[in-house]
Scaffold this motif. Structure first.
Motif, mmCIF file in Angstrom:
data_model
loop_
_atom_site.group_PDB
_atom_site.id
_atom_site.type_symbol
_atom_site.label_atom_id
_atom_site.label_comp_id
_atom_site.label_asym_id
_atom_site.label_seq_id
_atom_site.Cartn_x
_atom_site.Cartn_y
_atom_site.Cartn_z
ATOM 1 N N GLY A 177 11.593 -27.363 2.809
ATOM 2 C CA GLY A 177 11.343 -26.302 3.847
ATOM 3 C C GLY A 177 10.210 -25.380 3.705
ATOM 4 N N SER A 178 9.946 -24.672 4.549
ATOM 5 C CA SER A 178 8.581 -23.940 4.605
ATOM 6 C C SER A 178 8.949 -22.746 3.631
ATOM 7 C CB SER A 178 8.414 -23.289 5.978
ATOM 8 O OG SER A 178 7.864 -24.174 6.725
ATOM 9 N N SER A 179 10.096 -22.139 3.568
ATOM 10 C CA SER A 179 10.512 -21.326 2.521
ATOM 11 C C SER A 179 10.358 -21.651 1.165
ATOM 12 C CB SER A 179 11.862 -20.694 2.869
ATOM 13 O OG SER A 179 12.928 -21.723 2.669
ATOM 14 N N SER A 195 8.008 -29.756 5.278
ATOM 15 C CA SER A 195 7.540 -28.736 6.476
ATOM 16 C C SER A 195 6.318 -27.939 5.820
ATOM 17 C CB SER A 195 8.689 -27.552 6.585
ATOM 18 O OG SER A 195 9.889 -28.456 7.059
ATOM 19 N N GLY A 196 5.865 -26.947 6.612
ATOM 20 C CA GLY A 196 4.932 -26.267 6.243
ATOM 21 C C GLY A 196 3.555 -26.115 6.690
ATOM 22 N N GLY A 197 3.355 -26.964 7.589
ATOM 23 C CA GLY A 197 2.140 -27.027 8.520
ATOM 24 C C GLY A 197 1.903 -25.626 9.036
ATOM 25 N N ILE A 198 2.956 -25.550 10.034
ATOM 26 C CA ILE A 198 2.641 -23.908 10.722
ATOM 27 C C ILE A 198 2.305 -22.857 9.686
ATOM 28 C CG2 ILE A 198 3.760 -22.373 12.243
ATOM 29 C CD1 ILE A 198 4.937 -24.623 13.859
ATOM 30 N N ALA A 199 3.252 -22.665 8.766
ATOM 31 C CA ALA A 199 3.200 -21.729 7.689
ATOM 32 C C ALA A 199 1.792 -21.662 6.927
ATOM 33 C CB ALA A 199 4.121 -21.653 6.681
ATOM 34 N N VAL A 200 1.251 -22.852 6.643
ATOM 35 C CA VAL A 200 -0.080 -22.913 5.908
ATOM 36 C C VAL A 200 -1.081 -22.639 7.029
ATOM 37 C CG1 VAL A 200 -1.772 -24.431 4.988
ATOM 38 C CG2 VAL A 200 0.803 -24.658 4.304
ATOM 39 N N THR A 213 16.274 -26.119 -0.877
ATOM 40 C CA THR A 213 16.180 -24.963 0.069
ATOM 41 C C THR A 213 16.315 -23.915 -0.882
ATOM 42 O OG1 THR A 213 17.000 -23.838 1.770
ATOM 43 C CG2 THR A 213 18.767 -24.787 0.436
ATOM 44 N N ASP A 214 16.110 -22.470 -0.333
ATOM 45 C CA ASP A 214 16.065 -21.316 -1.382
ATOM 46 C C ASP A 214 17.570 -20.899 -1.566
ATOM 47 O OD1 ASP A 214 16.904 -20.461 1.353
ATOM 48 O OD2 ASP A 214 15.358 -18.993 1.534
ATOM 49 N N VAL A 215 18.458 -21.517 -1.612
ATOM 50 C CA VAL A 215 19.630 -21.146 -2.154
ATOM 51 C C VAL A 215 20.411 -22.400 -2.687
ATOM 52 C CG1 VAL A 215 20.458 -19.442 -0.303
ATOM 53 C CG2 VAL A 215 20.862 -22.009 0.153
ATOM 54 N N GLU A 216 21.212 -22.035 -3.665
ATOM 55 C CA GLU A 216 21.767 -23.282 -4.850
ATOM 56 C C GLU A 216 22.632 -24.151 -4.032
ATOM 57 O OE1 GLU A 216 23.058 -21.099 -8.120
ATOM 58 O OE2 GLU A 216 24.672 -19.959 -7.021
ATOM 59 N N CYS A 217 23.364 -23.489 -3.046
ATOM 60 C CA CYS A 217 24.526 -24.408 -2.332
ATOM 61 C C CYS A 217 24.859 -23.999 -1.075
ATOM 62 C CB CYS A 217 25.613 -24.851 -3.143
ATOM 63 S SG CYS A 217 26.422 -23.123 -3.742
ATOM 64 N N LEU A 218 25.691 -24.437 -0.522
ATOM 65 C CA LEU A 218 26.333 -24.009 0.754
ATOM 66 C C LEU A 218 27.405 -23.115 0.528
ATOM 67 C CD1 LEU A 218 27.090 -24.069 3.936
ATOM 68 C CD2 LEU A 218 28.456 -25.721 3.376
#
Length: 418
Positions: free
Chosen positions: A12-14, A51-56, A170-175
């Motif tokens: 993801g972008s994050s 992801s990340g095209g918009i963020a960049v 993602t930016d967390v380790e799990c659900l």
């Protein structure tokens, strides 16, 4: 790991761009590249969904917030997509690893032939030893920018590639049962044997944890459901330590059957899993076990349910639904239709909704409708409205012609596993 797998990694972008400064997380990207290269050298085939095209593009153009005007947002994406793939290429070049960029929109897979062509391209790239890097073409796609995300795209890519594993980094380790950032009582969900049964007690309404992305935990659950229904194991894990993928894949080879043995007690299963992870020195993550029984989605069914865009709906009765979903399923006959919604042409995709007939034979408005599947019809909405409820031998009398005795052939019907 002695066996060779096809693995899709979604970022993801994050995970690629700092939420506050909008600067690239080059250290994370470098770790991802090292992991992908090592997986390749172990004999595995790897695809990145990035992801990340918009963020960049936002950073390049000096923007602090996403533009609200669609044309400007698409222009920002056009700027960012080139720079993003350039960064990936620069990092992979250190390891002499070839990459290929694939930009897609949902329109690119609306036709079954186009879907198969996309599949052939991805699989050929993997055979050539290349790492495909897939992204939604935000420059052209209205729907994905406004509502969508690359989590869904990663699930579709995993099915296209015939992948064994889909990793949602993602930016967390799990659900968790709730947002751990705001609720200290939130508990980890480490393994889900059957996502179709739901996740009682789990709150995913918090949305995205980042203002540079479009997805949140709820979109990852949607992606996990899509992928597992098509026999792809799905894992949510932290992007900070991508090398954990090696341990997780090796660990999964021994745990699938053990998990199924206690699958009905979800709370007990989480406690047991936490202890087993600690004993085997495996980092925390969430694993969604693939549906590998006879009810899992076939490729064409998956395409109809998730590659196509619904243009309307046909409301059917319970008798038709039973006939369509039995082991030797039938085609949809006009006698099983109650009503038609929307305007559509023949062979366009429409939802199948389960309704109930009233005493007059018309749709009972007091009974809620339930979407139960998808169909590609042999007739237009106008034609279907004229033949609904009729016997097949009455079609010609009603229309003046009869192209088919079926509203939809059984090969043009798809239903989620049930």
């Amino acid at each position: 790991m002695d066996k060779s797998f096809t693995i899709v990694l979604k970022l993801g972008s994050s995970s690629l761009v700092d939420e506050t400064t909008k600067e690239p997380k080059l250290s994370t990207m470098s770790l991802i590249v090292e992991t992908v290269v090592k997986l390749r050298r172990m004999g595995h085939k790897v695809i990145l969904v990035s992801s990340g095209g918009i963020a960049v593009g936002m950073k390049t153009m000096g923007l602090n917030k996403k533009p609200k005007r669609l044309s400007k947002l698409q222009a920002v994406a056009a700027v960012g997509q080139g720079r993003l793939i350039g960064r990936w290429d620069s990092l992979f070049r250190f390891f002499d690893q070839r990459i290929a960029q694939i930009l897609v929109t949902r329109n690119d897979i609306l036709d079954w032939g186009q879907y198969k062509n996309a599949q052939n391209t991805i699989r050929e790239l993997l055979q050539m030893g290349t790492v495909p890097i897939v992204n939604e073409n935000d420059t052209l796609s209205i729907r994905e920018i406004k509502f969508g995300d690359n989590d869904t795209l990663s699930a579709i890519t995993a099915v296209l590639a015939g992948a064994d594993y889909l990793f949602l980094l993602t930016d967390v380790e799990c659900l968790y049962t709730d947002n751990p950032r705001t609720n200290p009582e939130a508990k980890p969900i480490l393994v889900v044997p059957d996502l179709s049964k739901g996740l009682p007690g789990v709150n995913t309404s918090g949305g995205s944890g980042s203002d540079v992305g479009t997805g949140g935990m709820s979109t990852k659950l949607i992606a996990a459901e899509l992928a597992t229904n098509a026999s792809v194991h799905t894992i949510i894990m932290s992007s900070e330590t991508p090398s954990n993928i090696y341990k997780i894949v090796a660990f999964m080879q021994t745990r699938v059957q053990e998990v199924q043995d206690v699958a009905d007690d979800l709370e007990r299963l989480q406690l047991e899993e936490l202890n087993v992870l600690a004993e085997n020195d495996v980092p925390m993550h969430t694993r969604f076990i693939a549906n590998e029984n006879q009810n899992h989605l076939k490729e064409r069914e998956f395409w109809m349910l998730h590659g196509l865009v619904s243009q309307g709906a046909i409301i059917i009765d319970s008798g038709a639904y039973k006939a369509l979903t039995r082991k030797n399923k039938a085609g949809l006959l006009p006698a099983g239709m109650i009503a038609v919604e929307g305007n559509f042409h023949e062979l366009q995709a429409v939802d199948l909704k389960l309704g109930k007939r009233g005493k007059d034979g018309e749709l009972d408005p007091n009974v809620p409708l339930q979407i139960v599947g998808r169909a590609r019809c042999n007739y237009t909405s106008i034609e279907l409205d004229k033949i609904k409820g009729l016997k097949s031998n009455e079609i010609e009398l009603a229309l003046g012609y009869a192209d088919s005795e079926y509203v939809a052939h059984r090969h043009n019907l798809a239903f989620p596993p049930h």
